[in-house]
Motif scaffolding. Structure first.
Motif, PDB file in Angstrom:
ATOM      1  N   MET A   1       0.913  -1.274  -0.071  1.00 53.98           N
ATOM      2  CA  MET A   1       0.049   0.046   0.012  1.00 53.98           C
ATOM      3  C   MET A   1       0.848   1.272   0.055  1.00 53.98           C
ATOM      4  N   SER A   2       0.841   2.246  -1.064  1.00 57.37           N
ATOM      5  CA  SER A   2       1.648   3.159  -1.131  1.00 57.37           C
ATOM      6  C   SER A   2       1.307   4.224  -0.095  1.00 57.37           C
ATOM      7  N   LYS A   3       2.339   4.958   0.394  1.00 60.65           N
ATOM      8  CA  LYS A   3       1.977   6.084   1.441  1.00 60.65           C
ATOM      9  C   LYS A   3       2.358   7.464   0.964  1.00 60.65           C
ATOM     10  N   VAL A   4       1.321   8.198   0.888  1.00 57.80           N
ATOM     11  CA  VAL A   4       1.424   9.691   0.354  1.00 57.80           C
ATOM     12  C   VAL A   4       1.298  10.822   1.139  1.00 57.80           C
ATOM     13  N   LEU A   5       2.346  11.719   1.106  1.00 55.51           N
ATOM     14  CA  LEU A   5       2.359  12.976   1.984  1.00 55.51           C
ATOM     15  C   LEU A   5       1.578  14.049   1.210  1.00 55.51           C
ATOM     16  N   ILE A   6       0.706  14.206   1.988  1.00 55.95           N
ATOM     17  CA  ILE A   6      -0.203  15.521   1.514  1.00 55.95           C
ATOM     18  C   ILE A   6       0.162  17.126   2.065  1.00 55.95           C
ATOM     19  N   VAL A   7       0.846  17.781   1.388  1.00 55.27           N
ATOM     20  CA  VAL A   7       1.057  19.059   2.057  1.00 55.27           C
ATOM     21  C   VAL A   7       0.439  20.119   1.565  1.00 55.27           C
ATOM     22  N   GLU A   8      -0.450  20.557   2.498  1.00 58.55           N
ATOM     23  CA  GLU A   8      -1.506  21.498   1.759  1.00 58.55           C
ATOM     24  C   GLU A   8      -2.361  22.265   3.289  1.00 58.55           C
ATOM     25  N   ALA A  23      -9.724   6.329  -0.577  1.00 60.49           N
ATOM     26  CA  ALA A  23     -10.809   5.565  -1.122  1.00 60.49           C
ATOM     27  C   ALA A  23     -10.198   4.643  -2.084  1.00 60.49           C
ATOM     28  N   ASN A  24      -9.003   5.081  -2.581  1.00 60.17           N
ATOM     29  CA  ASN A  24      -8.541   4.510  -3.718  1.00 60.17           C
ATOM     30  C   ASN A  24      -7.240   3.377  -3.326  1.00 60.17           C
ATOM     31  N   GLY A  25      -7.069   3.060  -1.870  1.00 62.06           N
ATOM     32  CA  GLY A  25      -6.416   2.301  -1.226  1.00 62.06           C
ATOM     33  C   GLY A  25      -4.779   2.755  -0.927  1.00 62.06           C
ATOM     34  N   PHE A  26      -4.842   4.169  -0.986  1.00 58.48           N
ATOM     35  CA  PHE A  26      -3.583   4.676  -0.314  1.00 58.48           C
ATOM     36  C   PHE A  26      -3.474   4.963   1.258  1.00 58.48           C
ATOM     37  N   THR A  27      -2.261   4.909   1.793  1.00 54.46           N
ATOM     38  CA  THR A  27      -2.111   5.576   3.282  1.00 54.46           C
ATOM     39  C   THR A  27      -1.814   6.763   3.239  1.00 54.46           C
ATOM     40  N   THR A  28      -2.315   7.941   3.854  1.00 53.95           N
ATOM     41  CA  THR A  28      -1.916   9.431   3.733  1.00 53.95           C
ATOM     42  C   THR A  28      -1.588   9.867   5.037  1.00 53.95           C
ATOM     43  N   THR A  29      -0.643  10.774   4.661  1.00 50.57           N
ATOM     44  CA  THR A  29      -0.619  11.608   5.987  1.00 50.57           C
ATOM     45  C   THR A  29      -0.834  13.241   5.478  1.00 50.57           C
ATOM     46  N   LEU A  48       5.356   8.894  -2.293  1.00 50.78           N
ATOM     47  CA  LEU A  48       5.091  10.027  -3.247  1.00 50.78           C
ATOM     48  C   LEU A  48       4.828  11.589  -2.183  1.00 50.78           C
ATOM     49  N   ALA A  49       4.873  12.662  -2.748  1.00 55.53           N
ATOM     50  CA  ALA A  49       4.347  13.817  -1.932  1.00 55.53           C
ATOM     51  C   ALA A  49       3.700  14.705  -2.813  1.00 55.53           C
ATOM     52  N   VAL A  50       2.291  15.024  -2.450  1.00 52.01           N
ATOM     53  CA  VAL A  50       1.626  16.046  -3.250  1.00 52.01           C
ATOM     54  C   VAL A  50       1.845  17.544  -2.429  1.00 52.01           C
ATOM     55  N   LEU A  51       2.759  18.657  -3.044  1.00 54.85           N
ATOM     56  CA  LEU A  51       3.061  19.698  -2.448  1.00 54.85           C
ATOM     57  C   LEU A  51       2.380  20.991  -2.972  1.00 54.85           C
ATOM     58  N   ASP A  52       1.732  21.687  -1.856  1.00 52.95           N
ATOM     59  CA  ASP A  52       1.612  23.044  -2.244  1.00 52.95           C
ATOM     60  C   ASP A  52       2.534  23.759  -2.248  1.00 52.95           C
ATOM     61  N   LEU A  53       2.617  25.195  -3.046  1.00 52.54           N
ATOM     62  CA  LEU A  53       3.643  26.139  -2.723  1.00 52.54           C
ATOM     63  C   LEU A  53       3.561  26.909  -1.843  1.00 52.54           C
ATOM     64  N   LYS A 102      -4.440  24.712  -9.422  1.00 55.22           N
ATOM     65  CA  LYS A 102      -5.671  24.648  -8.933  1.00 55.22           C
ATOM     66  C   LYS A 102      -6.557  25.533  -9.945  1.00 55.22           C
ATOM     67  N   PRO A 103      -7.840  25.368  -9.886  1.00 57.08           N
ATOM     68  CA  PRO A 103      -8.791  24.026  -9.386  1.00 57.08           C
ATOM     69  C   PRO A 103      -8.223  23.052 -10.205  1.00 57.08           C
ATOM     70  N   PHE A 104      -8.260  21.572  -9.903  1.00 59.42           N
ATOM     71  CA  PHE A 104      -7.967  20.383 -10.334  1.00 59.42           C
ATOM     72  C   PHE A 104      -9.020  19.506 -10.392  1.00 59.42           C
ATOM     73  N   ARG A 105      -9.139  18.497 -11.095  1.00 57.25           N
ATOM     74  CA  ARG A 105     -10.096  17.292 -11.225  1.00 57.25           C
ATOM     75  C   ARG A 105      -9.303  15.894 -10.269  1.00 57.25           C
ATOM     76  N   PHE A 106     -10.121  15.752  -9.332  1.00 49.73           N
ATOM     77  CA  PHE A 106      -9.162  14.374  -8.779  1.00 49.73           C
ATOM     78  C   PHE A 106      -8.742  13.446  -9.317  1.00 49.73           C
ATOM     79  N   GLU A 107      -9.551  13.203 -10.360  1.00 51.48           N
ATOM     80  CA  GLU A 107      -9.389  11.891 -11.154  1.00 51.48           C
ATOM     81  C   GLU A 107      -7.908  12.284 -11.986  1.00 51.48           C
ATOM     82  N   GLU A 108      -7.834  13.404 -12.229  1.00 49.56           N
ATOM     83  CA  GLU A 108      -6.380  13.825 -13.141  1.00 49.56           C
ATOM     84  C   GLU A 108      -5.157  13.562 -12.074  1.00 49.56           C
ATOM     85  N   LEU A 109      -5.432  14.071 -10.847  1.00 45.29           N
ATOM     86  CA  LEU A 109      -4.480  14.003 -10.031  1.00 45.29           C
ATOM     87  C   LEU A 109      -4.062  12.555  -9.605  1.00 45.29           C
ATOM     88  N   LEU A 110      -5.230  11.686  -9.329  1.00 45.39           N
ATOM     89  CA  LEU A 110      -5.106  10.071  -9.239  1.00 45.39           C
ATOM     90  C   LEU A 110      -4.169   9.314 -10.335  1.00 45.39           C
TER      91      LEU A 110
END
Length: 220
Positions: A1-8, A23-29, A48-53, A102-110
């Motif tokens: 299970m992939s771990k994703v860091l959300i920086v927002e 909902a798609n099986g990821f572990t998040t922080t 992986l990390a999703v990073l806001d500026l 942003k704005p963005f579609r979640f499907e594209e981010l996924l």
């Protein structure tokens, strides 16, 4: 299970991303400031990390620069409201693997997250690319030449990786732009030539040859 860091720092957006990823099986922080992001990326084991500026404390650019300076190779997708070409180039040059506005579609981010994770998995299969006395470590993002170790910028690294994955093949400037930059440049731009010259200065002139009227080739 992939771990994703959300920086927002916007709670609504962070919760939206977290809910979708779980909902798609990821572990998040989730973290909301730059200092916490740097701590987690350096000391944690994230896929992986999703990073806001625009973050409190350190901004996303600062976090990214420090993470790459410490040789942390986790894939980073920038997700920001900043949509200028300057910001996009700065983010990618700073070591980001992808850039979404942003704005963005979640499907594209996924889809982009899954693509980057697959790319990282493939990179783990081969950790060092070689051509004679020249080698490139995909984990440390450093090149090795007879005279020693060479530090590369994010773009130089991507360029050398492309050549090493296609030894002996002539690569046109258009192919290089597509693979290394991933977005359109002015056809009259000499950015490829500039970066090839810079790379030659670091690894030696004998590795990358010019094929007149066609492009460049690893192997002279």
């Amino acid at each position: 299970m992939s771990k994703v860091l959300i920086v927002e720092d916007e709670e609504r957006i962070a919760a939206f991303i977290e809910k979708g990823l779980r909902a798609n099986g990821f572990t998040t922080t989730v973290v909301a400031d730059g200092d916490a992001a740097l701590h987690h990326l350096v000391d944690g084991e994230y896929d992986l990390a999703v990073l806001d500026l625009g973050l409190p404390g350190r901004d996303g650019f600062s976090v990214l620069r420090e993470v790459r300076a410490r040789r942390v190779a986790v894939p980073v997708i920038i997700l920001t409201a900043r949509d200028t070409v300057h910001d996009t180039v700065a983010g990618l040059e700073g070591g980001a693997d992808d850039y979404m506005t942003k704005p963005f579609r979640f499907e594209e981010l996924l889809a982009r997250i899954r693509l980057r994770l697959r790319s990282a998995e493939r990179a783990e299969e081969v950790t060092v690319l070689r051509d004679g006395e020249l080698s490139l470590d995909l984990r440390t993002r450093r090149a090795q030449v007879p005279d020693g170790t060479v530090d590369l910028t994010a773009r130089e690294f991507a360029l050398l990786e492309l050549f090493l994955r296609h030894p002996g093949q002539v690569l046109s400037r258009e192919q290089i732009l597509s693979h290394v930059w991933g977005y359109d440049f002015d056809p009259g731009s000499n950015v490829v030539d500039v970066y090839v010259r810079a790379l030659r200065r670091k690894i030696g002139n004998g590795h990358i040859g010019t094929v007149r009227g066609m492009g460049y080739r690893l192997g002279g």
